[in-house]
Each structure stands twice: as C-alpha cells, then as structure tokens.
Design a protein around this motif. Structure first.
Motif, mmCIF file in Angstrom:
data_model
loop_
_atom_site.group_PDB
_atom_site.id
_atom_site.type_symbol
_atom_site.label_atom_id
_atom_site.label_comp_id
_atom_site.label_asym_id
_atom_site.label_seq_id
_atom_site.Cartn_x
_atom_site.Cartn_y
_atom_site.Cartn_z
ATOM 1 N N GLN A 55 95.698 -5.040 34.670
ATOM 2 C CA GLN A 55 94.254 -5.244 34.773
ATOM 3 C C GLN A 55 93.841 -6.671 34.409
ATOM 4 O O GLN A 55 92.762 -7.118 34.788
ATOM 5 C CB GLN A 55 93.496 -4.250 33.864
ATOM 6 C CG GLN A 55 93.604 -2.823 34.311
ATOM 7 C CD GLN A 55 94.860 -2.123 33.769
ATOM 8 O OE1 GLN A 55 95.739 -2.726 33.171
ATOM 9 N NE2 GLN A 55 94.947 -0.829 34.012
ATOM 10 N N GLY A 93 94.543 -1.296 42.386
ATOM 11 C CA GLY A 93 93.629 -2.186 43.091
ATOM 12 C C GLY A 93 94.248 -3.464 43.618
ATOM 13 O O GLY A 93 93.532 -4.310 44.138
ATOM 14 N N ASN A 104 93.592 -8.590 42.864
ATOM 15 C CA ASN A 104 93.203 -7.379 42.155
ATOM 16 C C ASN A 104 91.745 -7.119 42.519
ATOM 17 O O ASN A 104 90.859 -7.894 42.157
ATOM 18 C CB ASN A 104 93.362 -7.574 40.644
ATOM 19 C CG ASN A 104 92.991 -6.347 39.852
ATOM 20 O OD1 ASN A 104 92.414 -5.405 40.370
ATOM 21 N ND2 ASN A 104 93.326 -6.367 38.578
ATOM 22 N N HIS A 106 89.586 -5.236 41.420
ATOM 23 C CA HIS A 106 88.701 -5.084 40.267
ATOM 24 C C HIS A 106 88.332 -6.427 39.641
ATOM 25 O O HIS A 106 87.481 -6.489 38.762
ATOM 26 C CB HIS A 106 89.330 -4.164 39.226
ATOM 27 C CG HIS A 106 89.666 -2.819 39.777
ATOM 28 N ND1 HIS A 106 88.709 -1.890 40.130
ATOM 29 C CD2 HIS A 106 90.851 -2.258 40.089
ATOM 30 C CE1 HIS A 106 89.293 -0.816 40.618
ATOM 31 N NE2 HIS A 106 90.599 -1.014 40.597
ATOM 32 N N ARG A 109 84.118 -10.441 41.952
ATOM 33 C CA ARG A 109 82.710 -10.336 41.588
ATOM 34 C C ARG A 109 81.807 -10.367 42.817
ATOM 35 O O ARG A 109 80.795 -9.693 42.875
ATOM 36 C CB ARG A 109 82.313 -11.473 40.657
ATOM 37 C CG ARG A 109 80.872 -11.338 40.191
ATOM 38 C CD ARG A 109 80.325 -12.471 39.361
ATOM 39 N NE ARG A 109 81.262 -13.114 38.488
ATOM 40 C CZ ARG A 109 81.235 -14.413 38.220
ATOM 41 N NH1 ARG A 109 80.342 -15.192 38.769
ATOM 42 N NH2 ARG A 109 82.104 -14.940 37.391
ATOM 43 N N ARG A 124 86.011 -12.824 38.910
ATOM 44 C CA ARG A 124 85.146 -12.686 37.733
ATOM 45 C C ARG A 124 85.187 -13.906 36.814
ATOM 46 O O ARG A 124 84.321 -14.071 35.968
ATOM 47 C CB ARG A 124 85.443 -11.396 36.980
ATOM 48 C CG ARG A 124 86.772 -11.299 36.320
ATOM 49 C CD ARG A 124 86.910 -9.995 35.513
ATOM 50 N NE ARG A 124 88.251 -9.909 34.997
ATOM 51 C CZ ARG A 124 89.135 -9.002 35.350
ATOM 52 N NH1 ARG A 124 88.809 -8.072 36.216
ATOM 53 N NH2 ARG A 124 90.341 -9.007 34.839
ATOM 54 N N LEU A 143 87.854 -1.459 50.004
ATOM 55 C CA LEU A 143 86.593 -1.506 49.253
ATOM 56 C C LEU A 143 85.589 -0.464 49.751
ATOM 57 O O LEU A 143 84.514 -0.330 49.187
ATOM 58 C CB LEU A 143 85.973 -2.903 49.335
ATOM 59 C CG LEU A 143 86.719 -4.009 48.598
ATOM 60 C CD1 LEU A 143 86.102 -5.361 48.900
ATOM 61 C CD2 LEU A 143 86.727 -3.750 47.097
#
Length: 145
Positions: A55, A93, A104, A106, A109, A124, A143
């Motif tokens: 992550q 992901g 990734n 996740h 943004r 992000r 997505l």
C-alpha cells in the motif's frame, strides 16, 4: 455475502472465512487477504534491505532494466519485475499503465485526459505519471469508468 465485525480483547487480530464452498468470490477474498499481508522487499543504495507494505507504493517503473518503487517520500529498488509486481499485487490495485510502469490505483488522486488518448494521473504525493493510450481502457475498466 454477509459481513460481521466483532470487537474482542485478544492480543492478535483474526479473520475467519465461513463458506459453504470455496467459490471464486471466496478465493478472491482469500488472495486479497494474503497479498495484503505480504511485505515487498526493496533495497537502498547502500544495499540494505527495506520491507515495504504494498500500500506504500504509488507506482513502479522499469528504467534501464531495473525496477524502481516510488513511494510518497522515497524511491527504492526491487528485484521484482513489473510483471511480477502486477501479478502479485493485482488484487491490491496494482495495474499496468504502460510498457514500463505499474501504478497502484489507490495512489491516484486525479485523472486528466490528454492529447492522443493518453491519460495523466496525479498521484497522492503530487507526482504526475502518463498512462499510455494502449493501457487506458484497462485502467478505465479497473476503476469502473
């Protein structure tokens, strides 16, 4: 599927999967749990080993036959290929977005359409990466767009 969360005072968290049969849905959940508990092995420039959580990785890029893991504040080298990263962490992901990059999902943004059917993804941490037109449909599918 029914989901129940119980709070208890045991020192260790526990996940119990109850199912009539081990079908595709349960196998997917099991794979997701197992891959989320794995550590991703990376290396510093001094050849020290660092264990990362999948992550933490925003994206991975292959440059001059080496694979680099980009996190919010650091870049690490890994011995895994992009194909291995994609296969191991797809359930978490990780998605191929160009011949030389896995992202990734996740860590994204914002997405912006660009000329030539390419997509610019803002991660992000503010970094921008390009998704090639060839992999755009796969990204949209993953997505749910």
């Amino acid at each position: 599927m029914k989901i129940t969360v119980e709070h208890c005072d045991t020192p260790e968290n526990e996940v119990i999967l109850r199912c009539r049969e081990l079908d595709e849905e349960m196998l997917h959940i099991l794979a997701l749990l197992r891959s989320g508990m794995q550590s991703l092995c990376a290396f510093t420039e001094e050849r020290e080993t660092v264990l990362l959580s999948p992550q933490e990785v925003l994206y991975a890029e292959s440059v001059e036959e080496r694979t680099w893991l980009y996190c919010e504040k650091a870049v690490w080298r890994t011995a895994l290929s992009l194909s291995e990263l994609e296969a191991r962490y797809e359930a978490l992901g990780f998605c191929r977005v160009s011949r030389s990059m896995v992202v990734n999902l996740h860590g994204i943004r914002q997405l912006k359409s660009c000329a030539g059917s390419r997509i610019e993804a803002t991660m992000r941490n503010g970094e921008k990466v390009m998704i090639s037109r060839h992999y755009g449909p796969l990204l949209r599918e993953r997505l749910g767009m």
